[in-house]
Scaffold this motif. Sequence first.
Motif, mmCIF file in Angstrom:
data_model
loop_
_atom_site.group_PDB
_atom_site.id
_atom_site.type_symbol
_atom_site.label_atom_id
_atom_site.label_comp_id
_atom_site.label_asym_id
_atom_site.label_seq_id
_atom_site.Cartn_x
_atom_site.Cartn_y
_atom_site.Cartn_z
ATOM 1 N N HIS A 98 36.007 39.850 52.727
ATOM 2 C CA HIS A 98 35.297 39.509 51.488
ATOM 3 C C HIS A 98 34.551 38.178 51.635
ATOM 4 C CE1 HIS A 98 37.214 42.472 48.575
ATOM 5 N NE2 HIS A 98 37.681 42.780 49.767
ATOM 6 N N SER A 99 35.247 37.181 52.183
ATOM 7 C CA SER A 99 34.563 35.887 52.282
ATOM 8 C C SER A 99 33.453 35.944 53.328
ATOM 9 C CB SER A 99 35.548 34.750 52.563
ATOM 10 O OG SER A 99 36.248 34.995 53.742
ATOM 11 N N LEU A 100 33.679 36.741 54.384
ATOM 12 C CA LEU A 100 32.628 36.871 55.395
ATOM 13 C C LEU A 100 31.395 37.561 54.812
ATOM 14 C CD1 LEU A 100 32.085 36.181 58.364
ATOM 15 C CD2 LEU A 100 32.814 38.480 58.974
ATOM 16 N N PHE A 101 31.631 38.527 53.941
ATOM 17 C CA PHE A 101 30.505 39.202 53.281
ATOM 18 C C PHE A 101 29.705 38.183 52.452
ATOM 19 C CE2 PHE A 101 29.314 41.790 49.329
ATOM 20 C CZ PHE A 101 28.053 42.077 49.823
ATOM 21 N N ALA A 102 30.419 37.373 51.694
ATOM 22 C CA ALA A 102 29.733 36.360 50.876
ATOM 23 C C ALA A 102 28.955 35.388 51.765
ATOM 24 C CB ALA A 102 30.755 35.609 50.025
ATOM 25 N N GLN A 103 29.630 34.905 52.812
ATOM 26 C CA GLN A 103 28.992 33.942 53.701
ATOM 27 C C GLN A 103 27.752 34.524 54.384
ATOM 28 O OE1 GLN A 103 32.229 32.780 56.112
ATOM 29 N NE2 GLN A 103 32.519 30.913 54.900
ATOM 30 N N THR A 104 27.908 35.754 54.864
ATOM 31 C CA THR A 104 26.799 36.380 55.578
ATOM 32 C C THR A 104 25.607 36.594 54.649
ATOM 33 O OG1 THR A 104 28.449 37.503 56.903
ATOM 34 C CG2 THR A 104 26.218 38.287 57.123
ATOM 35 N N ASP A 140 20.340 31.202 39.769
ATOM 36 C CA ASP A 140 20.972 30.661 38.570
ATOM 37 C C ASP A 140 21.567 29.278 38.881
ATOM 38 O OD1 ASP A 140 22.481 30.110 36.299
ATOM 39 O OD2 ASP A 140 23.019 32.214 36.002
ATOM 40 N N GLN A 141 20.725 28.261 38.729
ATOM 41 C CA GLN A 141 21.143 26.906 39.086
ATOM 42 C C GLN A 141 22.286 26.412 38.210
ATOM 43 O OE1 GLN A 141 20.327 24.872 41.554
ATOM 44 N NE2 GLN A 141 18.806 26.250 42.460
ATOM 45 N N ARG A 142 22.254 26.810 36.929
ATOM 46 C CA ARG A 142 23.274 26.315 36.003
ATOM 47 C C ARG A 142 24.669 26.779 36.440
ATOM 48 N NH1 ARG A 142 26.046 28.112 32.015
ATOM 49 N NH2 ARG A 142 25.049 30.154 32.073
ATOM 50 N N ARG A 143 24.778 28.067 36.705
ATOM 51 C CA ARG A 143 26.078 28.598 37.134
ATOM 52 C C ARG A 143 26.494 28.022 38.482
ATOM 53 N NH1 ARG A 143 25.945 34.778 35.320
ATOM 54 N NH2 ARG A 143 26.512 34.423 33.153
ATOM 55 N N ALA A 144 25.489 27.823 39.342
ATOM 56 C CA ALA A 144 25.785 27.278 40.665
ATOM 57 C C ALA A 144 26.418 25.897 40.518
ATOM 58 C CB ALA A 144 24.508 27.196 41.486
ATOM 59 N N GLN A 183 45.292 27.153 45.355
ATOM 60 C CA GLN A 183 44.231 26.187 45.064
ATOM 61 C C GLN A 183 43.091 26.322 46.072
ATOM 62 O OE1 GLN A 183 45.043 25.654 42.035
ATOM 63 N NE2 GLN A 183 44.577 23.448 42.114
ATOM 64 N N LEU A 184 43.476 26.495 47.354
ATOM 65 C CA LEU A 184 42.432 26.563 48.384
ATOM 66 C C LEU A 184 41.568 27.807 48.234
ATOM 67 C CD1 LEU A 184 44.130 25.236 51.642
ATOM 68 C CD2 LEU A 184 42.427 24.117 50.188
ATOM 69 N N LYS A 185 42.229 28.953 47.960
ATOM 70 C CA LYS A 185 41.463 30.193 47.763
ATOM 71 C C LYS A 185 40.521 30.040 46.581
ATOM 72 C CE LYS A 185 43.092 33.986 50.182
ATOM 73 N NZ LYS A 185 44.405 33.716 50.760
ATOM 74 N N LYS A 186 41.031 29.391 45.543
ATOM 75 C CA LYS A 186 40.228 29.227 44.349
ATOM 76 C C LYS A 186 38.996 28.362 44.659
ATOM 77 C CE LYS A 186 40.423 28.447 39.544
ATOM 78 N NZ LYS A 186 41.166 28.331 38.330
ATOM 79 N N ALA A 187 39.229 27.245 45.347
ATOM 80 C CA ALA A 187 38.114 26.360 45.686
ATOM 81 C C ALA A 187 37.113 27.094 46.574
ATOM 82 C CB ALA A 187 38.634 25.106 46.383
ATOM 83 N N GLU A 188 37.648 27.821 47.551
ATOM 84 C CA GLU A 188 36.777 28.557 48.468
ATOM 85 C C GLU A 188 35.896 29.543 47.713
ATOM 86 O OE1 GLU A 188 38.887 31.036 51.188
ATOM 87 O OE2 GLU A 188 37.077 31.589 52.304
ATOM 88 N N SER A 189 36.511 30.306 46.804
ATOM 89 C CA SER A 189 35.724 31.314 46.100
ATOM 90 C C SER A 189 34.682 30.651 45.193
ATOM 91 C CB SER A 189 36.641 32.261 45.320
ATOM 92 O OG SER A 189 37.271 31.588 44.274
ATOM 93 N N LEU A 190 35.053 29.524 44.578
ATOM 94 C CA LEU A 190 34.071 28.840 43.724
ATOM 95 C C LEU A 190 32.883 28.325 44.540
ATOM 96 C CD1 LEU A 190 36.486 26.916 41.339
ATOM 97 C CD2 LEU A 190 34.721 28.541 40.612
ATOM 98 N N LEU A 191 33.172 27.811 45.730
ATOM 99 C CA LEU A 191 32.093 27.280 46.562
ATOM 100 C C LEU A 191 31.166 28.383 47.046
ATOM 101 C CD1 LEU A 191 34.181 24.638 48.496
ATOM 102 C CD2 LEU A 191 32.251 24.162 46.956
ATOM 103 N N LEU A 192 31.765 29.523 47.402
ATOM 104 C CA LEU A 192 30.923 30.647 47.814
ATOM 105 C C LEU A 192 30.105 31.137 46.623
ATOM 106 C CD1 LEU A 192 33.445 32.553 50.113
ATOM 107 C CD2 LEU A 192 31.308 31.485 50.819
ATOM 108 N N GLU A 193 30.751 31.194 45.474
ATOM 109 C CA GLU A 193 30.033 31.650 44.284
ATOM 110 C C GLU A 193 28.867 30.716 43.984
ATOM 111 O OE1 GLU A 193 32.151 31.697 40.523
ATOM 112 O OE2 GLU A 193 30.209 32.082 39.548
ATOM 113 N N SER A 194 29.144 29.420 44.097
ATOM 114 C CA SER A 194 28.104 28.442 43.815
ATOM 115 C C SER A 194 26.862 28.694 44.671
ATOM 116 C CB SER A 194 28.688 27.054 44.060
ATOM 117 O OG SER A 194 27.660 26.112 44.177
ATOM 118 N N GLN A 195 27.070 28.936 45.970
ATOM 119 C CA GLN A 195 25.929 29.181 46.860
ATOM 120 C C GLN A 195 25.238 30.495 46.521
ATOM 121 O OE1 GLN A 195 26.955 28.053 51.143
ATOM 122 N NE2 GLN A 195 28.946 27.987 50.144
ATOM 123 N N LEU A 196 26.060 31.504 46.169
ATOM 124 C CA LEU A 196 25.471 32.804 45.831
ATOM 125 C C LEU A 196 24.663 32.730 44.545
ATOM 126 C CD1 LEU A 196 28.506 35.077 46.783
ATOM 127 C CD2 LEU A 196 26.211 35.219 47.774
#
Lengths: 548, 240
Positions: A308-314, A367-371, A348-361
């Motif tokens: 999942h995270s690789l999909f987001a990153q890619t 959507d700059q505001r959500r990012a 906590q780490l998974k949560k931070a990771e997912s938020l950071l990936l979401e931010s970039q996506l």
Amino acid sequence: MADLGYYKMHALIIDDFENFRGTLYKMLMDLGIGNVDTAASGEEALRFCKARTYDLILCDNNLGKGKSGQQVLEELRSTENPCSDSLFILVSAESSKSIIMAAYDYEPDAYLAKPITPKALDQRLGRLIEQRAELKAVQAAQKAGDYQQAIKLCKELIAGGSRHANSCQKLLGQLYLAVNDVAAAEALYRTVLDNRELEWAQLGMVKTKLAQHDYLGAQQWLENILQGNPLCMKAYDLQAELFKLQNDTEGLQNILQKATDISPLSILRQQALGDIAQQNNDLVTAANALRRAVKLGEHSCFDKAEVHSLFAQTTIDLHSIDKELAKPLVRDAISCIINYEDNFGKTQLKKAESLLLESQLQVCAGDQRRAQEALSNAQTVLGNTKDADALPVQIEMVRALRVLGKTDEAQRRLTDLLQHYASNEDQLQKLDVLLDEPRSEKNKLMVAEINKKGIAAYNAKDFSAAADSFKIALQKLPNHVGLRLNYVQAMIDKLKSNFEQSTNEKIQQAFTKASAIISTQHPQYQRYRQLNEVYTNLVKAYEKNSRG
Amino acid sequence: MTPTTDQPSDNGNTGQVPIDFAFVLASSVHDMKNSLGMLLHTLAAMMEISPPKDAEQARFFSTLEYEAARINGELVQLLSLYKMDEKTLAIVIDEHHAIDIIEEQIARNDTLLKSRNIDIQIDCDSDLVWYFDNELVGGVLNNLIVNCARYCKKQLLVSATEENGFLCIAVADDGQGYPDNMLLGPLPQAAVSFNSGNTKLGLLFARKVLELHKTKKGQGYMTIANNGPLGGGVLKLYLP
């Protein structure tokens, strides 16, 4: 039919239709089976299977919502549970095993086509149970790891003219390979093949050749099999293994591509394709395969957080080189990453990771505001942790800051991290992914080697080989300007000799990425400008030519 | 089998996408088969809840079941033929006992045979093993049995023997025998004539399956004859 001990058996019926459950229940009871449970979904059935051992499981393939029958089987066979070797019969309206067989990685003990008559069920069960009884001692020895004993028993059964001599032969071949008696395995398979060109024996020959490190021999057998049956998925898997052993990453990607084209429902092959394409820096193929793997993971025991995270990153990486190609993937990537925590446990780490990936996506989605919101949340969650476990998330943080245009803060954090891990080679290697020149000794050496190899190929005018070696290094060091420009140069020469649209697109993508990471002060800036000019002229000349 | 939708669609300047009729047919056949599966199951459940009250009702039920099963079989064949054509049909030849595949197909049609009071005999050495794709050959045999159950009076004989290095599976009945045009004419190349009421799809399917079985000795084939062991027709499948 002889007494098969039905009354002692415990069976489980899995079907989402109450009617069918009732019909099958009655049939099994009429056969004299002592105990029959029923489950309406795969999930319910798996709960039952954790609690007790079933001798027999009759499972419909199409279970409506949730897991399919095949996914239930895969989970039972590939995880620890009391039913990992229960007799499993897959019931299907499809009837044809060819539909199902190609798609998945585990085969049931038998297929039964709907509609089922009591007599057909009786007969099929009778055969399976009789076979199991005859092979019981062999399988017990095999399971206990006593392969010599299993081999001895198999030979006895064959010599005694067992009705299941064919199954024994197959088993015997596997056992020989397991104890690394390659000569015996080869002799067995050759004897079978002298009589008939049977696929299982041909596949056995491939395994034998692999065990002998005779890669050419293995390759020839594989070509032979695939020529006869282009749908033989086991041959594709062995071919993939062969490429892996030879470190042929391009070949590996090609064969996985072919296998997933034929059999798009296999999650493991989609994951493997996503992985290798990502390593090969083929982001379009990688992102699409990973998207399919995420989708297939929904009900599968083979689903993994990393996919999942690789999909987001890619998807994010693809967006940085080609916005149009990334566009159709961004929405799926966002929803996959939003559910990331729910699927893979809350830390906590998974949560931070997912938020950071979401931010970039969200930046990719415009959507700059959500990012910004996701980034702030991530910063709160992550805090000032200097834990070594947090490094991958810290790296993600630097990426996110860059994507959001906060280059100064990104640089501050990166400098911090580099100082903190200055004497730690392993952690430095991980940080190299963010740098334009590697700090770790290992990656410095890799760049030197790749450059040597790539430049040698370039000088020999083998521009494809040169581009390939630079391309693979770029996956580990995407911000390395020198490598990227070497790649571009090799690709431009490739384009000169043959103007292919796919090459042209890849050059454009490489330039997009290069212009994002290069500053006018960079020592290679001049070279970047020159290459860009050569490329632009080449395209102009080509367009003029094709018009004229 | 996921269909690709991104086929090149440029058909001149009209912008119209040409219909891949075979594909459309295959998908709708697939859909029909699923519906029919539901129908068959509902029928079985219904008979379970309210069993036939008299002989007439029992006959109705059996006709319903028989006709639905026949359509089901035909659809399975259609799909298999489509896949053979598309080269997406996996064929797995392995060693099997001839008796197993015969008993299996008879068991599958147990209800039908019972409701028609057909006495079916098997003549096969239980140790006879041969090499074939048991599902495809099973499908062919199933067809033959269902078909013969329709045309025979009360007896069927399924036998398996080795003949000149080929496995010969024969289905004989005590009916009126096959019509002359089937005995003399070449077997259909493709599903034929909408008018005759018999598309001969079963024969086409059988022939294709037999053709897929080939060794150095030769390839599979079949023969049709009358005056068989039960006085009616006899159809023989030969597998190398």
